[in-house]
Structures are given as structure tokens and as C-alpha cells.
Design an enzyme around this catalytic site. Structure first.
Site, PDB file in Angstrom:
ATOM      1  CB  ALA A  33      54.194  25.065  44.207  1.00  0.00           C
ATOM      2  CB  ALA A  43      58.501  45.193  55.208  1.00  0.00           C
ATOM      3  CD  GLU A 129      47.748  36.618  35.001  1.00  0.00           C
ATOM      4  OE1 GLU A 129      48.674  35.723  34.466  1.00  0.00           O
ATOM      5  OE2 GLU A 129      47.259  37.031  34.533  1.00  0.00           O
ATOM      6  N   GLY A 134      43.103  41.988  37.713  1.00  0.00           N
ATOM      7  CA  GLY A 134      42.999  41.192  38.772  1.00  0.00           C
ATOM      8  C   GLY A 134      43.134  40.000  38.842  1.00  0.00           C
ATOM      9  CB  ILE A 136      41.176  38.235  34.312  1.00  0.00           C
ATOM     10  CG1 ILE A 136      39.770  38.331  34.807  1.00  0.00           C
ATOM     11  CG2 ILE A 136      40.896  37.409  32.958  1.00  0.00           C
ATOM     12  CD1 ILE A 136      39.183  39.800  33.839  1.00  0.00           C
ATOM     13  N   GLY A 187      32.301  52.560  48.572  1.00  0.00           N
ATOM     14  CA  GLY A 187      33.607  52.020  48.495  1.00  0.00           C
ATOM     15  C   GLY A 187      34.204  51.572  47.185  1.00  0.00           C
ATOM     16  CD  GLU A 190      41.819  53.630  45.731  1.00  0.00           C
ATOM     17  OE1 GLU A 190      41.926  54.089  46.843  1.00  0.00           O
ATOM     18  OE2 GLU A 190      41.670  52.306  45.215  1.00  0.00           O
ATOM     19  CG  ASP A 201      43.839  51.227  37.143  1.00  0.00           C
ATOM     20  OD1 ASP A 201      44.855  50.978  37.730  1.00  0.00           O
ATOM     21  OD2 ASP A 201      43.004  50.558  36.938  1.00  0.00           O
ATOM     22  CE  LYS A 205      44.272  47.769  36.148  1.00  0.00           C
ATOM     23  NZ  LYS A 205      43.079  47.975  36.916  1.00  0.00           N
TER      24      LYS A 205
HETATM   25  N1  HSE Z   1      41.286  50.682  40.647  1.00  0.00           N
HETATM   26  C1  HSE Z   1      41.295  49.401  39.646  1.00  0.00           C
HETATM   27  C2  HSE Z   1      39.924  49.400  39.408  1.00  0.00           C
HETATM   28  C3  HSE Z   1      41.489  48.185  40.653  1.00  0.00           C
HETATM   29  O1  HSE Z   1      39.070  49.987  39.616  1.00  0.00           O
HETATM   30  O2  HSE Z   1      39.645  48.436  38.475  1.00  0.00           O
HETATM   31  C4  HSE Z   1      42.896  48.102  40.586  1.00  0.00           C
HETATM   32  O3  HSE Z   1      43.440  47.824  39.389  1.00  0.00           O
END
Ligand code: HSE
Length: 435
Positions: A33, A43, A129, A134, A136, A187, A190, A201, A205
Site C-alpha cells: 500500500a 462501530a 470487491e 467474496g 474472488i 450453518g 441463514e 442475492d 451480484k
Molecule cells: N449468502 C451468500 C452466499 C454469501 O451464500 O453465497 C454472501 O454473499
């Protein structure tokens, strides 16, 4: 050299990972950097958790607005998520001249145009990014690495939860509902998995990738979104018999009439590398006119993989902090005055191939009626499979794969096929991409 000061909003999994990786790789990150990157304020509503993760040298507060207005802070990292307070905080940070690094795909896919315009006006950067796939570095690849190309299309497995569920359904032959419960127990999914399993989701993206691939505004509201909740184990099995895997793909394609932007379960030939991306892994395939096909693979979620993307953005912002705002990499890859409002095509104008499953009476002439209807809509058949009826069974399944066609032709054909006396119930329709 004077450190750059970072304020972190939200200290969940990714926030914790960001602390761990920044500390572990401090020396190398500083060498890259050009100056140290220090998180000086955090926070979070959970003050105890924040203290235990951040340590004694960091200012801890439950008032996120005090961080985004803090004159000592150069970069705000937003890891709260959602469109509510996160939006207010990001806009406030920009108003106060802070750069923003965010993993919040929902916020940018829905309010990105407003946020990027505000950042442009203020001469600050909004880096994201971590919002797509994630760890990648797909944003970097699309925005910079492929900038010589006219990108023709991209297709990605960009939701790990659904890819895990689909992999388990195929491996174990189990129905969706059973695998979802297992994914929640482990896990992976969610407690409220709606955004994942309904494709929202992935559509967030895909929306962001489409913008930077084609230089169009973010238009989540125009995306076609279909999740995996209605997918049946039988179709995964039939697809396999025909040499295909079913994946939830986010697809963006340039067509002469506009852009296709869609998320849905998709058959892909099993011999494609991307068809073999299993479990919670992500992958994005990008087709550029000069480079051809390129494939990006890795972990799409998790503490350290996502922190890897957040910190890469922190390094980028630190390097460019003092650069003239006019000469930084544009937020959406194309110069702001070169963003073109190309229409996103409605789903019935999409061009793709199809998998159709029909429940039919096993008697002469049934197939002839069906193929005539398809021919009348100029739909060409690519492959067919008929399940051998069980002893004494009068109905059977017919699976038809089509060549490329326009979705509205298939809608018309399906309506006509469903009205035949020899066809029972609804036709199951899935889309197929040869990639
Ligand atoms: N909930 C997303 C997934 C991960 O299952 O890929 C976060 O973007």
C-alpha cells in the site's frame, strides 16, 4: 509514513476476518500500500464483541454516525448490510469526504447509481470487491484486467448457499426442503435464507457485474430473478442422464436489442469446468472478444476470503487516495459520462435453450402432437428422453431439450402443449446454456 485511518462499521464475521488478516499480513500489506492501514474506530451495537475483536487501541462506539463524521477517518468500511441505515451511513461518509469500502451488494445493486454519483461529485472512491463472489477478485478482473475487451457475456455461480444445496440434491438424490434444513443445521444457510434460495442475492451480484461489464447503470429492478425452491430432484436426475448439471447461474449477456440480466436454475453441459464447481464454492465465467473465455474460481463467503477482498480494496484506495479523482479507475469501469442506458430485455425476449419435462399418456401420436406444436413456434429439438413406463403405468415423462430460441415462443408452445388431452399437468421448464 503516516498511516491511513479506517473506521469499521459492523464487526461480524467479515469484520473479524479483516482484523485478523490485516494484523497477520501487516508488513506485506504496508509494503504494497505504501503506508500502514490502521483500523482506528469500530462501530457496532455489540460493544463487548467489538472490544474483544478490536483490542484496546481502537475507539469502540455504538454510534456509527460518529465514525462516518470523524475528521481523523480516511476510509469507512461498511459491513452492516441491507438498504436501511447502511445507505444513510454510506451517503454520510461520502458527504464527509470519506472513501467507502463495502461488501454490501444489496445496497449497491439497488441504490448504486445514487451512491456512485454522490461519490463522483465529492471526489471519493466507493470500492466493492467484497460485494461479488467474496474472495474472488472478479470486480478487479472485469473493471481492469479485461478492459481491452468487448465483453460479450458472463455467467456465474455467485451464491454459495444455493450451490451447496444443489450439489447435495444431486449427490444424495434428496428433495430441496430436506437439503435446505441440513444446510441450516450446518450453518451454510441463514435462518432466513430467502435472499439466497430465491435468487435475490445472486441477482444483486449479477446486476453489479453487468454494469461494469457493459458500462450500463445498475438496474436490479429489471433483472429476472428465479431461485431454486421449485426445483425437483427428478429434473436434476434427468439432466444428469442427458449429460448436464443444474446450477443457479447469474447471467448477463449483450444482445443487439439490449442486455439480458437474469438469475435462474440452468442446465450446463457437465464437461464444462464451471459445471464441476461444487459445494459452497463460487465461479464466474467471462467471455471477452479478445481474450475468449476466462474462469474465476474461489470462496464466495467466509471471514478471511471476504476480508481478502475488503483489504484489497483498502490497499487500492490507499494507493489512489492522493490521485486526482478524474484519473482514478471509474466506479462502473466506464467513465461516468460514458455510461449508456441500454435497455435490459424482458424475460420473454431472452434467447436461450430449454429443458422441458412433460407428463404424457403413453399412446400413439402424442409425441407427434408435441413436436408439431414446437415446430409451429420454430423451436428446434436438440435431444429427447422418454422414461420407460413402469409395469401397468399409462403415463410417462418425456424430456425435450431445444436449440436456441426466444422465450416467448416457448411460452406459447407450453400453453398449447398443456392444453392437449394427452398431456397431464404443467410442463416443467428450465433454461439451458451451453456456455
Ligand atoms: N449468502 C451468500 C452466499 C454469501 O451464500 O453465497 C454472501 O454473499
Amino acid at each position: 509514513m503516516k498511516p491511513i485511518n479506517v473506521g469499521l462499521l459492523g464487526i461480524g464475521t467479515v469484520g473479524g476476518g479483516t482484523f485478523t488478516v490485516l494484523k497477520r499480513n501487516e508488513e506485506e500489506i504496508t509494503r504494497r500500500a505504501g503506508r500502514p492501514i490502521r483500523i482506528t474506530a469500530v462501530a457496532d451495537k455489540n460493544l463487548e464483541l467489538a472490544k474483544s475483536v478490536a483490542g484496546a487501541d481502537v475507539r469502540i462506539t455504538d454510534d456509527a454516525f460518529s465514525v462516518v463524521t470523524d475528521p481523523e477517518i480516511d476510509i469507512v468500511v461498511e459491513l452492516i448490510g441491507g438498504y436501511g441505515v447502511a445507505k444513510e451511513l454510506v451517503l454520510k461518509a461520502i458527504e464527509n469526504g470519506k472513501h467507502v469500502v463495502t461488501a454490501n451488494k444489496a445496497l449497491l445493486a439497488v441504490h448504486g447509481n445514487e451512491i456512485f454519483a454522490a461519490a463522483q461529485k465529492k471526489g471519493v472512491m466507493v470500492a466493492f470487491e467484497a460485494a461479488v463472489a467474496g474472495g474472488i477478485p472478479i470486480i478487479k478482473a472485469l473493471r481492469e484486467g479485461l478492459s481491452a475487451n468487448r465483453i460479450q457475456w458472463l455467467a456465474g455461480i455467485i451464491n454459495g448457499t444455493t450451490n451447496f444445496i444443489l450439489s447435495e440434491m444431486r449427490d444424495k438424490g434428496l428433495p430441496f426442503a430436506d437439503v435446505l434444513k441440513e444446510a441450516q443445521r450446518l450453518g451454510y444457510a441463514e435462518a432466513d435464507p430467502t435472499f439466497d434460495i430465491e435468487g435475490v442475492d445472486a441477482a444483486h451480484k449479477a446486476t453489479l457485474m453487468a454494469s461494469i461489464a457493459f458500462g450500463v447503470p445498475v438496474q436490479f429492478d429489471k433483472a429476472y430473478v428465479e431461485g431454486i425452491t421449485k426445483l425437483e430432484a427428478a429434473d436434476i436426475k434427468y439432466a444428469e442422464q442427458l449429460g448436464y448439471r443444474i446450477k443457479l447461474l447469474g447471467i448477463a449477456r449483450r444482445r443487439p436489442q439490449g442486455i439480458e440480466l437474469r438469475v435462474h436454475p440452468t442446465l450446463i453441459p457437465e464437461k464444462r469446468l464451471i459445471a464441476n464447481v461444487e459445494g459452497a464454492m463460487n465461479a464466474v465465467l467471462v467471455q471477452g472478444d479478445a481474450v475468449g473465455a476466462t474462469l474465476y474460481y474461489g470462496k464466495g463467503a467466509g471471514a478471511e476470503p471476504t476480508a481478502s477482498a475488503v483489504i484489497a480494496d483498502l490497499v487500492d484506495v490507499t494507493r489512489l487516495h492522493t490521485a486526482d479523482p478524474e484519473h482514478r479507475v471509474p466506479h462502473l469501469a466506464f467513465q461516468p459520462d460514458q455510461i449508456t442506458d441500454v435497455p435490459v430485455l424482458p424475460i420473454d425476449e431472452v434467447e436461450t435453450s430449454y429443458y422441458l419435462r412433460l407428463r404424457v399418456l403413453d399412446k400413439p401420436g402424442v409425441l407427434a402432437d408435441i413436436t408439431r406444436i414446437l415446430a409451429d413456434q420454430s423451436i428446434s429439438i436438440d435431444a429427447m428422453l422418454q422414461r420407460e413406463p413402469e409395469e401397468g403405468e399409462s403415463q410417462t415423462d418425456i424430456i425435450i431439450l431445444t436449440h436456441l430460441t426466444i422465450e416467448k415462443n416457448v411460452d406459447t408452445a407450453i400453453a398449447k402443449i398443456e392444453s392437449l388431452d394427452s398431456v397431464a399437468g404443467k410442463v416443467i421448464r428450465l433454461r439451458l446454456e451451453n456456455l
